[in-house]
Every structure is written in C-alpha cells, then in structure tokens.
Design an enzyme around this catalytic site. Structure first.
Site, PDB file in Angstrom:
ATOM      1  N   CYS A 183       5.176  -1.949   2.224  1.00  0.00           N
ATOM      2  CA  CYS A 183       3.881  -2.593   2.024  1.00  0.00           C
ATOM      3  C   CYS A 183       3.816  -3.917   2.768  1.00  0.00           C
ATOM      4  O   CYS A 183       2.860  -4.188   3.496  1.00  0.00           O
ATOM      5  CB  CYS A 183       3.628  -2.788   0.531  1.00  0.00           C
ATOM      6  SG  CYS A 183       1.970  -3.408   0.163  1.00  0.00           S
TER       7      CYS A 183
ATOM      8  N   GLU B 187       2.425   4.734   1.452  1.00  0.00           N
ATOM      9  CA  GLU B 187       1.473   3.903   2.194  1.00  0.00           C
ATOM     10  C   GLU B 187       0.475   4.767   2.965  1.00  0.00           C
ATOM     11  O   GLU B 187      -0.727   4.485   2.986  1.00  0.00           O
ATOM     12  CB  GLU B 187       2.225   2.986   3.161  1.00  0.00           C
ATOM     13  CG  GLU B 187       2.907   1.805   2.511  1.00  0.00           C
ATOM     14  CD  GLU B 187       1.907   0.787   1.989  1.00  0.00           C
ATOM     15  OE1 GLU B 187       0.951   0.451   2.716  1.00  0.00           O
ATOM     16  OE2 GLU B 187       2.084   0.329   0.847  1.00  0.00           O
TER      17      GLU B 187
END
Length: 204
Positions: free
Chosen positions: A129, A194
């Site tokens: 992230c 993600e």
C-alpha cells in the site's frame, strides 16, 4: 539488493497491472465516472481506518528505533489521508459514515490485521500500500489530470513527504530482517489485494 528493493522488483508487474486498471486510467485521465470514485472513496475510507489500527498494532511490538515512525504513519493516515477523503467525499457525495465494507475491502483489512500479529510479517504485508500508492502517485503526476479533484488525489500520493514515509517503511523492513520467503509471500499477497481493490462495489 536490499529486501525492500527486491520486493519492489517482484511487485512491479502487479503495479503495472494497476496502472492499466480502468479505475486508475480514469483518475489519470480525469474522466472517471463519479459514482465509481465515490464508491472507491467510501471503501478506502473504511480501509484506512483499519490501516491506522495496523500501524498501532505494529507500534506496540516495535523496537525503539521504529516506534516513532509507526506513530508518525498512524498520525499521517488518520489526519492527512482521511481528511483528504472527507474533503473529497463532500464533493463527490460519498457517504463515509453510512458506508459498509465490500468483500474486497473486508478481505484486505483482515489480511493486514492478521499479519500485524507478527511485527516482521506486518511490515511486509503493508508495504504494497505504501510503496504502491507512492509509486502510482509519482507516475500519474508526470502527466496529471486537468480535473481538479482527481488532480488533488494524485498530488497527495505524489507528495515527497508521502514518498519519504514509504521509503522509511522499506528501511524498516530491511532493519527488521524478516524471513525472505515469507516476506515475499506476504508482499505479493498484499499486492494482489491492491489490484483487486480498484474493482469497487457499485449499487445497481
């Protein structure tokens, strides 16, 4: 090559996959449908609340040299990233307080919170992230969208201060020296989360 740099190399194909995702392309072009970004804002807001909890859980386990960094990261997420989401939510009509996690958001936050039970594991799991958004921001900022709301989003993740926070996580991974194979597995699992996160849930 440091472990963090090795992880970034492993993650590059999945980062490139994100750059080709229609949601990211729409942000880059400034023409993403508002309902899609509104849903993304709601899901990411809920994600970030748990991301603060991940930093906090890791801070409890951290060596003294890492404690301040994790507190800074929790503070930055809570007061800067979440404030961006609150500001944009007003412009896009997002319902942050009424939002509920979709399956992708729930799976990702569960993965991160479970991984944070181990200090070394948690750092590897959360790195996608930090590194991913910093890198995406830098790439999109090379040709930023004209639409001011999407430009503000890009500018946030392209900010040098955010890049510095991401680099510090990479340094902390190297300093923590997790098991290499396990770090690779957790990092790549995080990268897959993600990619999936851009498929936002939409009310029909």
């Amino acid at each position: 090559m440091s472990l963090a740099a090795h992880l970034e190399e492993l993650g590059r194909p999945l980062l490139n996959e994100q750059l080709k995702h229609p949601t990211v392309v729409g942000i880059a072009n400034g023409d993403l449908e508002e309902r899609i970004f509104r849903s993304w804002l709601e899901q990411d807001y809920l994600f970030l609340l748990d991301y603060v909890r991940v930093f906090s859980r890791l801070a409890w386990q951290a060596p003294d040299g890492h404690l301040g960094d994790l507190v800074d990261l929790a503070h930055s997420t809570l007061h800067e990233e979440l404030n961006l989401h609150r500001s944009l939510s007003a412009e896009f009509g997002a319902d942050l307080e009424g939002a509920r996690k979709g399956p992708v958001c729930a799976a990702y936050t569960e993965f991160l919170l479970d991984s944070a039970a181990s200090y070394r594991d948690g750092l590897a799991a959360l790195y996608p992230c930090m590194w991913g958004y910093s890198t995406l921001g830098a790439i999109l900022a090379e040709n930023p969208p004209d639409e001011p709301r999407y430009r503000r989003w890009v500018d946030t993740y392209a900010d040098p201060e955010f890049a510095a926070l991401a680099r510090r996580i990479g340094e902390m991974i190297d300093e923590a020296a997790p098991d290499r194979a396990r770090a690779e597995r957790l990092f790549l699992e995080g990268m897959r989360h993600e990619v999936a996160f851009w498929d936002v849930p939409l009310d029909e």
